[in-house]
Design an enzyme around this catalytic site. Structure first.
Site, short mmCIF file in Angstrom:
data_model
loop_
_atom_site.label_atom_id
_atom_site.label_comp_id
_atom_site.label_asym_id
_atom_site.label_seq_id
_atom_site.Cartn_x
_atom_site.Cartn_y
_atom_site.Cartn_z
NE ARG A 51 -4.90 -0.08 3.94
CZ ARG A 51 -4.55 -0.50 5.15
NH1 ARG A 51 -4.34 0.37 6.11
NH2 ARG A 51 -4.42 -1.78 5.41
CG ASP A 62 -7.25 2.84 17.93
OD1 ASP A 62 -6.94 1.65 18.11
OD2 ASP A 62 -6.88 3.48 16.92
#
Ligand SMILES: C[S@@+](CC[C@H](N)C(=O)[O-])C[C@H]1O[C@@H](n2cnc3c(N)ncnc32)[C@H](O)[C@@H]1O
Length: 281
Positions: free
Chosen positions: A44, A149
């Site tokens: 990633r 979030d």
């Protein structure tokens, strides 16, 4: 002369960089990255190193930790979060909401506050909204759903409320017809967007649960599901205390299937069903 940039596959993650990067995500977000996730982290972050035209993971680490790294820190966090979710996931909590929690709150005749903490791409808060509209429609104007979030990219997706066919599992044809609409001009056939009856009930906010936060008014229900699994016991223990304070007396905390409040904190949050806890009155 410009230096040649490495291809993604050539961007190595040394033991030292791995340790420092996982220490960095832990101190920002409380997320524990174990050795088994090293290759996930490498894959990633290689993309970020390439996109920023940096020469190595060590340069990336310096950027993320430095004073000029604020913008990249959001992307760093976003790269390392796990956003798996679905509509009506762990459906027993929506049955509890429909048949036990909402009827009891309806009798109180006041505003109702529900928090989806770690809401990912929005399926959880929109499932809460559908549950209210299906089972207690008269309550809908009194219900506010806060959805939060840490990950700003996933929050943008949640606000857009556009879902591909594969993301719509869990919602039947009737609910699709009632609460969703086709997306005009999309290149992805079958995508649906949540309509205003759902989106009007939800306020999205970025909240890092591992940083300082406090609620302005206490909540009746907190969905905090499949987030604590990414935290260690120390972070979880501090969150159980904070969620106790963030709930009204008698309020509900709902956790993911593998998450538990430890026995010695049951005075704060008392077990009340399958992965369901209540703040004592
Ligand atoms: C697996 S998803 C869970 C989504 C939903 N609650 C569910 O059960 O389907 C976990 C979410 O927690 C969020 N998260 C991780 N660390 C966080 C933190 N420190 N503060 C707030 N959210 C966090 C991630 O960004 C991710 O969207």
């Amino acid at each position: 002369m410009n230096r040649p940039l490495p291809s993604p596959a050539d961007i190595a993650l040394s033991d030292q960089d791995f340790d420092q990067l996982r220490q960095t995500i832990y101190s920002y977000a409380g997320i524990v990255i174990g050795p088994e996730k090293r290759w996930m982290m490498r894959a990633r972050l290689q993309k970020r190193v390439t996109a920023l035209q940096l020469g190595s993971m060590a340069e990336y680490l310096t950027l993320v930790r430095g004073a000029r790294g604020a913008a990249e820190r959001d992307r760093f966090i976003s790269s390392l979060t796990t956003n798996v979710t679905s509509f009506f996931r762990e459906s027993h909590h929506f049955a509890l909401l429909a048949h036990t929690i909402l009827p009891a709150l309806a009798a109180k005749d006041r505003k109702i506050s529900i928090w989806s903490a770690g809401c990912s791409s929005g399926q959880e808060p929109y499932s809460i909204a559908m549950t209210v509209l299906e089972h207690q429609p008269a309550l809908a104007p009194s219900v506010r759903i806060t959805a939060s979030d840490i990950d700003t990219s996933i929050l943008q997706k949640a606000r857009n409320a556009i879902y591909k066919p594969g993301e719509l599992t869990g919602i039947g044809p009737e609910q699709r017809a009632r609460y969703f609409q086709p997306v005009r001009g999309t290149a992805h056939p079958g995508e649906l967007q949540a309509g205003s009856s759902l989106t009007a009930m939800v306020d999205f906010r970025q909240i890092n649960l591992n940083a300082h936060w406090q609620v302005t008014e206490p909540h009746d229900v907190i969905f905090f599901r499949n987030v604590a699994i990414y935290f260690d016991a120390m972070t979880q223990r501090s969150l159980w205390r904070k969620f106790h304070r963030a709930l009204r007396p008698g309020g509900w905390l709902l956790l993911g299937h593998s998450e538990r409040v430890p026995t010695d904190q049951h005075d704060l949050l008392c077990p009340s069903g399958i992965t369901a806890y209540r703040r004592p009155d």
